[in-house]
Design an enzyme around this catalytic site. Structure first.
Site, PDB file in Angstrom:
ATOM      1  N   VAL A  11    -140.574 -44.015  -3.013  1.00 15.63           N
ATOM      2  CA  VAL A  11    -139.900 -44.529  -1.818  1.00 15.63           C
ATOM      3  C   VAL A  11    -140.690 -45.685  -1.190  1.00 15.63           C
ATOM      4  O   VAL A  11    -140.143 -46.761  -0.937  1.00 15.63           O
ATOM      5  CB  VAL A  11    -139.674 -43.390  -0.801  1.00 15.63           C
ATOM      6  CG1 VAL A  11    -139.201 -43.935   0.540  1.00 15.63           C
ATOM      7  CG2 VAL A  11    -138.654 -42.404  -1.348  1.00 15.63           C
ATOM      8  N   LYS A 157    -131.785 -43.609  -5.113  1.00 17.95           N
ATOM      9  CA  LYS A 157    -131.808 -42.734  -6.292  1.00 17.95           C
ATOM     10  C   LYS A 157    -132.859 -43.268  -7.246  1.00 17.95           C
ATOM     11  O   LYS A 157    -132.855 -44.475  -7.543  1.00 17.95           O
ATOM     12  CB  LYS A 157    -130.493 -42.794  -7.090  1.00 17.95           C
ATOM     13  CG  LYS A 157    -129.229 -42.581  -6.350  1.00 17.95           C
ATOM     14  CD  LYS A 157    -128.041 -42.655  -7.313  1.00 17.95           C
ATOM     15  CE  LYS A 157    -127.540 -44.060  -7.620  1.00 17.95           C
ATOM     16  NZ  LYS A 157    -127.070 -44.831  -6.492  1.00 17.95           N
ATOM     17  N   TYR A 257    -120.754 -33.617 -13.188  1.00 17.51           N
ATOM     18  CA  TYR A 257    -121.108 -33.414 -14.597  1.00 17.51           C
ATOM     19  C   TYR A 257    -121.866 -32.098 -14.761  1.00 17.51           C
ATOM     20  O   TYR A 257    -122.906 -31.910 -14.123  1.00 17.51           O
ATOM     21  CB  TYR A 257    -121.993 -34.551 -15.097  1.00 17.51           C
ATOM     22  CG  TYR A 257    -121.267 -35.878 -15.193  1.00 17.51           C
ATOM     23  CD1 TYR A 257    -120.626 -36.235 -16.378  1.00 17.51           C
ATOM     24  CD2 TYR A 257    -121.218 -36.740 -14.116  1.00 17.51           C
ATOM     25  CE1 TYR A 257    -119.951 -37.440 -16.478  1.00 17.51           C
ATOM     26  CE2 TYR A 257    -120.540 -37.954 -14.209  1.00 17.51           C
ATOM     27  CZ  TYR A 257    -119.908 -38.299 -15.390  1.00 17.51           C
ATOM     28  OH  TYR A 257    -119.238 -39.482 -15.479  1.00 17.51           O
ATOM     29  N   CYS A 266    -136.523 -34.201  -5.490  1.00 18.63           N
ATOM     30  CA  CYS A 266    -135.794 -34.064  -4.228  1.00 18.63           C
ATOM     31  C   CYS A 266    -134.849 -32.865  -4.150  1.00 18.63           C
ATOM     32  O   CYS A 266    -135.012 -32.020  -3.267  1.00 18.63           O
ATOM     33  CB  CYS A 266    -135.022 -35.349  -3.942  1.00 18.63           C
ATOM     34  SG  CYS A 266    -136.131 -36.726  -3.622  1.00 18.63           S
ATOM     35  N   LYS A 327    -134.072 -37.374 -15.318  1.00 17.04           N
ATOM     36  CA  LYS A 327    -132.804 -38.082 -15.498  1.00 17.04           C
ATOM     37  C   LYS A 327    -133.121 -39.439 -16.129  1.00 17.04           C
ATOM     38  O   LYS A 327    -134.304 -39.825 -16.214  1.00 17.04           O
ATOM     39  CB  LYS A 327    -132.060 -38.223 -14.176  1.00 17.04           C
ATOM     40  CG  LYS A 327    -132.719 -39.133 -13.149  1.00 17.04           C
ATOM     41  CD  LYS A 327    -131.755 -39.298 -11.981  1.00 17.04           C
ATOM     42  CE  LYS A 327    -132.284 -40.214 -10.936  1.00 17.04           C
ATOM     43  NZ  LYS A 327    -131.362 -40.463  -9.859  1.00 17.04           N
TER      44      LYS A 327
HETATM   45  N1  LIG Z   1    -138.341 -39.927  -4.866  1.00 26.23           N
HETATM   46  C1  LIG Z   1    -137.128 -40.076  -4.372  1.00 26.23           C
HETATM   47  O1  LIG Z   1    -136.170 -40.365  -5.096  1.00 26.23           O
HETATM   48  C2  LIG Z   1    -136.880 -39.919  -2.908  1.00 26.23           C
HETATM   49  C3  LIG Z   1    -135.657 -40.354  -2.364  1.00 26.23           C
HETATM   50  C4  LIG Z   1    -135.447 -40.207  -0.998  1.00 26.23           C
HETATM   51  C5  LIG Z   1    -136.416 -39.616  -0.191  1.00 26.23           C
HETATM   52  N2  LIG Z   1    -137.571 -39.183  -0.748  1.00 26.23           N
HETATM   53  C6  LIG Z   1    -138.587 -38.600   0.130  1.00 26.23           C
HETATM   54  O2  LIG Z   1    -139.549 -39.615   0.419  1.00 26.23           O
HETATM   55  C7  LIG Z   1    -140.849 -39.030   0.530  1.00 26.23           C
HETATM   56  C8  LIG Z   1    -141.785 -39.684  -0.479  1.00 26.23           C
HETATM   57  O3  LIG Z   1    -141.306 -39.386  -1.775  1.00 26.23           O
HETATM   58  P1  LIG Z   1    -141.896 -40.103  -3.080  1.00 26.23           P
HETATM   59  O4  LIG Z   1    -141.093 -39.599  -4.232  1.00 26.23           O
HETATM   60  O5  LIG Z   1    -142.003 -41.558  -2.828  1.00 26.23           O
HETATM   61  O6  LIG Z   1    -143.352 -39.449  -3.093  1.00 26.23           O
HETATM   62  P2  LIG Z   1    -144.558 -39.736  -4.098  1.00 26.23           P
HETATM   63  O7  LIG Z   1    -145.221 -38.440  -4.306  1.00 26.23           O
HETATM   64  O8  LIG Z   1    -144.071 -40.524  -5.277  1.00 26.23           O
HETATM   65  O9  LIG Z   1    -145.514 -40.709  -3.267  1.00 26.23           O
HETATM   66  C9  LIG Z   1    -146.159 -40.330  -2.094  1.00 26.23           C
HETATM   67  C10 LIG Z   1    -147.377 -41.226  -1.925  1.00 26.23           C
HETATM   68  O10 LIG Z   1    -147.937 -40.994  -0.632  1.00 26.23           O
HETATM   69  C11 LIG Z   1    -149.348 -41.113  -0.755  1.00 26.23           C
HETATM   70  N3  LIG Z   1    -150.006 -40.513   0.404  1.00 26.23           N
HETATM   71  C12 LIG Z   1    -150.207 -39.205   0.699  1.00 26.23           C
HETATM   72  N4  LIG Z   1    -150.871 -39.079   1.862  1.00 26.23           N
HETATM   73  C13 LIG Z   1    -151.090 -40.327   2.338  1.00 26.23           C
HETATM   74  C14 LIG Z   1    -151.717 -40.849   3.477  1.00 26.23           C
HETATM   75  N5  LIG Z   1    -152.265 -40.059   4.409  1.00 26.23           N
HETATM   76  N6  LIG Z   1    -151.786 -42.183   3.629  1.00 26.23           N
HETATM   77  C15 LIG Z   1    -151.244 -43.007   2.712  1.00 26.23           C
HETATM   78  N7  LIG Z   1    -150.625 -42.569   1.596  1.00 26.23           N
HETATM   79  C16 LIG Z   1    -150.545 -41.255   1.400  1.00 26.23           C
HETATM   80  C17 LIG Z   1    -149.648 -40.435  -2.072  1.00 26.23           C
HETATM   81  O11 LIG Z   1    -150.920 -40.783  -2.574  1.00 26.23           O
HETATM   82  C18 LIG Z   1    -148.479 -40.971  -2.933  1.00 26.23           C
HETATM   83  O12 LIG Z   1    -148.837 -42.179  -3.575  1.00 26.23           O
HETATM   84  C19 LIG Z   1    -140.668 -37.539   0.334  1.00 26.23           C
HETATM   85  O13 LIG Z   1    -140.490 -36.925   1.579  1.00 26.23           O
HETATM   86  C20 LIG Z   1    -139.366 -37.465  -0.460  1.00 26.23           C
HETATM   87  O14 LIG Z   1    -138.705 -36.249  -0.273  1.00 26.23           O
HETATM   88  C21 LIG Z   1    -137.844 -39.340  -2.085  1.00 26.23           C
END
Ligand SMILES: NC(=O)c1ccc[n+]([C@@H]2O[C@H](COP(=O)([O-])OP(=O)(O)OC[C@H]3O[C@@H](n4cnc5c(N)ncnc54)[C@H](O)[C@@H]3O)[C@@H](O)[C@H]2O)c1
Length: 460
Positions: A11, A157, A257, A266, A327
């Protein structure tokens, strides 16, 4: 505008890059020193179509900077985004430790009015907790600095994240401050030119909107998997049923699907977290419990089909696996159905030869070197010495395979189609036994050839 993003995961990295692409100056900060060093060297830690060139040219132009220095990063941003992970806690609720750690860091370092924007998926009420945390840290510093907290859930996504970010369906803002909304209206204006996409509401509604969206999508998947399990038993083909219902505009063709169960970072955690949120507010979310239970069972589906095919004798078998990522178009393996399948196959004494266009490195990182896992660099190389083939991720490259080559290479040609990609007749005409999800015909054939094997109920 000057923007700071905490978290360079799926994200944070995509959001920061797309904001830089629009001409903003973005500083991305992460606590993962190695990740930041790699990004600074131009190495992209995730696979996401279109992301790499966009990061490169914005980085070279100086509009996209990566750092571990939170103080400098916070001093830079008029808007500071929180995009860190919210993994499940032991009881299934979202673990807010990373979000609140960032809130404390913000409180320690802001020098002037700042809009704190929460993009992480968080339980209802988190905006208030972030606000309290920043305020408490400021007060411990003896500083009186204005700030606002906005809830801005992310709907991108994986696999199409850049596109979703550049052309969002909607931009949800949960805020009680007009000043903060105006800052974000300005920031999002380039993404909002074609028509109004901003949906402004209160913080709690915005937080719940994110869970509602993911829970609805997960429900559609589990509903179709449940129907597939019924179709199989009554001798119907779920693919015909899918077309039959999708033509109803109230239902639509999207996201219906059947398959090997949903995975990713997620849906599983968000359905569970929403169930916990409901529970802690005195409501038992029975539908969400069922969505989760159906999915857990569905992730065993391919193993059950394999086990039945081999009448329970999987030890010493070699299974070719096409697809590892949860996926297509991503290398993300979090909660991927392939993981459950491989782990159960290994427990049963089988070997796996796997291919995935992008997730091979991530699979190696997770499982390391092991004698019962051969990760191949080519789809057809995975078939060599294998008894049967399982297709578990619907990458485009798997959609029109060379069935004659599959038949010639497999020891006992059988194809387990975990995404219903193929026409069973075409596969069978090529001399390969076919097993799909919810395709009654194949089940009836299986039942007659493996009498005595009990077919487990979906709830088991
Ligand atoms: N992955 C998706 O498709 C998606 C879509 C929508 C929402 N989200 C939500 O967005 C959020 C992030 O998801 P993601 O998949 O990007 O997570 P991720 O695990 O890929 O990345 C999170 C990052 O945050 C960093 N981090 C942790 N603590 C930190 C801090 N104190 N300071 C700076 N960086 C820090 C980690 O090192 C990591 O690089 C989650 O809440 C998730 O549910 C994810």
């Amino acid at each position: 505008m000057k923007v700071t993003i905490f978290g360079t995961g799926y994200v944070g990295l995509v959001t920061g890059t797309c904001l830089a692409e629009m001409g903003n100056h973005v500083v991305c900060v992460d606590v993962d020193v190695d990740k930041v060093a790699r990004l600074e060297r131009g190495e992209i830690p995730i696979y996401e179509p279109g992301l790499e060139p966009m990061i490169r040219h914005n980085h070279v132009s100086g509009r996209l900077v990566f750092t571990t220095n939170a103080a400098l990063a916070i001093a830079h941003g008029e808007a500071v985004f929180i995009a860190v992970g919210t993994p499940p806690d032991e009881d299934g609720s979202a673990d807010l430790r990373y979000v609140l750690a960032v809130a404390r860091t913000i409180g320690e370092h802001i020098r002037s009015y700042t809009v704190v924007v929460n993009k992480s998926t968080v339980p209802v009420g988190t905006a208030d907790r972030v606000c309290e945390t920043v305020a408490a840290t400021l007060s411990a510093r003896g500083a009186a600095i204005d700030f606002d907290v906005v809830s801005n859930p992310e709907f991108l996504k994986e696999g199409d994240a850049v596109n979703d970010c550049m052309r969002p369906d909607r931009i949800v803002l949960g805020a009680s401050s007009d000043r903060a909304v105006e800052v974000l209206r300005k920031l999002y204006a380039p993404f909002n030119r074609n028509h109004e996409r901003l949906v402004v509401m209160d913080e709690r509604s915005a937080e719940l909107t994110k869970y509602a969206a993911n829970a609805m999508l997960a429900t559609k998947i589990s509903f179709m998997n449940e129907l597939a399990n019924i179709a199989e038993r009554v001798g119907a083909d779920i693919e015909l049923v899918r077309h039959g219902i999708g033509t109803d505009p109230r239902i639509g063709h999207h996201f219906i699907y059947p398959g090997a169960g949903y995975g990713g970072s997620c849906f599983p955690k968000d359905v569970q977290a929403l169930e916990r949120i409901a529970c802690t507010h005195g409501y038992r979310a029975r539908l969400l419990e069922a969505v989760k239970a159906v999915n857990v069972a569905q992730k065993s589906k391919l193993f059950e089909l394999l086990s039945r095919h081999f009448t329970g004798q999987l030890s010493g078998r070699t299974i070719a696996l096409w697809g590892l990522a949860f996926k297509p178009n991503t290398d993300d393996m979090r909660e991927a159905p392939s993981r459950r399948l491989m782990e159960t196959l290994w427990s049963a004494g089988a070997q796996v030869r796997a291919f995935d266009p992008e997730a091979r490195k991530e699979t190696r990182r997770i499982y390391g070197e092991r004698t019962d896992l051969m990760i191949c660099d080519d789809a057809y190389a995975a078939l060599e010495g294998a008894d049967v083939l399982v297709v578990i991720t619907e990458w485009k490259a798997f959609r029109s395979p060379d069935f004659a080559r599959i038949r010639a290479t497999l020891r006992t040609p059988a194809l387990f189609d975990g995404r219903n990609l193929y026409d069973p007749l075409v596969v069978e005409e090529a001399g390969i036994d076919y097993y799909g999800i919810g395709r009654g015909r194949s089940l009836h054939e299986t039942q007659s050839s493996s009498a005595g094997v009990r077919y487990p109920a979906a709830s088991e």
